[in-house]
Write an enzyme that holds these catalytic residues in place. Sequence first.
Site, short mmCIF file in Angstrom:
data_model
loop_
_atom_site.label_atom_id
_atom_site.label_comp_id
_atom_site.label_asym_id
_atom_site.label_seq_id
_atom_site.Cartn_x
_atom_site.Cartn_y
_atom_site.Cartn_z
N HIS A 243 0.80 -1.23 0.00
CA HIS A 243 0.00 0.00 0.00
C HIS A 243 0.84 1.29 0.00
O HIS A 243 0.77 2.11 -0.92
CB HIS A 243 -0.89 0.05 1.25
CG HIS A 243 -1.74 -1.16 1.46
ND1 HIS A 243 -2.91 -1.37 0.79
CD2 HIS A 243 -1.61 -2.21 2.30
CE1 HIS A 243 -3.48 -2.50 1.20
NE2 HIS A 243 -2.69 -3.03 2.11
C1 BDR Z 1 -3.01 0.70 5.39
O1 BDR Z 1 -3.17 0.16 6.69
C2 BDR Z 1 -1.97 -0.30 7.20
O2 BDR Z 1 -2.12 -1.59 7.70
C3 BDR Z 1 -0.95 -0.22 6.10
O3 BDR Z 1 0.30 0.17 6.61
C4 BDR Z 1 -1.52 0.81 5.16
O4 BDR Z 1 -1.11 2.12 5.52
C5 BDR Z 1 -3.73 -0.18 4.39
O5 BDR Z 1 -5.09 -0.23 4.68
#
Ligand code: BDR
Length: 313
Positions: A243
């Site tokens: 992400h």
């Molecule tokens: C986001 O949530 C976190 O678990 C990850 O680091 C990312 O920023 C994805 O939904």
Amino acid sequence: MPPRKIIIDTDPGQDDAVAILLALASPEEIEVLGITAVAGNVPLTLTERNARIVCELAGKPDTKVFAGCDAPIARKLITAEHVHGKTGLDGPTLRDPTMPLQDRHGVDFIIDTLRRAPAGTVTLCPLGPLTNIATALDRAPDIASRIQEIVLMGGAYFEVGNITPAAEFNIHVDPEAARMVFACGAPITVMPLDVTHKALVTAPRNDAFRAMGSPVGVAVAEMTDFFERFDKEKYGNAGAPLHDPCVTAYLIQPELFTGRHINVEIETQSELTLGMTVADWWRVSGRAPNAMFMGDIDADGFFELLTNRLSRL
Ligand code: BDR
Ligand code: CA
């Protein structure tokens, strides 16, 4: 063009770690003024520590790391150890950090930096819940017009939610903060799940990280191996989504991403859809656009960029 000055606001998190490594590996395009930690994937004591571990892994121990807010504005903290492990950076064996945590609170650093720099020259890159950014905007409303851009990972439209059926984790954890940020008037670019769920670390892509043979390459491969177990089972995909590096990749190669300039509002009332990003993708609401909401990514180009840049560290 001089490098873009940024503050990374983060809750590391393996994918946050890769986003930070990419920024620190790209001094031509990005100058990291500081990293502010926030509570999110794991509590603040771990996220600020993890941010320092990552800077040292990158060989950049002079990077300034600040601790910010330890809880959302109006709610109890929700964490995600089920994804990221107990430390938030589970997977590789990483050395304890020796670089110092800065004395100042992360929110003060954000406010002071924006006030001191010429208006329109500092970009904020939130990779976790938006608590630090919203607290800064609340305490110093004058900074909103000084922000060059907020490029954040959060939210979803077609992909709906990952922590609840309706909401993405970063927005769900602190929806009041997200609402304040989306209403602040600064230019906002959003990397939602719609994009990040196309940035999948397939086996060949992970092999490319490992094949670097460097401490960074091996650590990134091992971090991915760790959170992939959970995500692969959940989504049934060929690999786990990476992400947060979408944010720092956008600063280097914006042409990898496409989206729409639309209105995005945050649900803060409904128990069922708390933290939902109500994105007016089809422009049916008549509400004024407030964000560039990305929808697609050139995933091969993204991983090529990541592999090239991480191999510099
Ligand atoms: C986001 O949530 C976190 O678990 C990850 O680091 C990312 O920023 C994805 O939904
Ligand atoms: Ca994150």
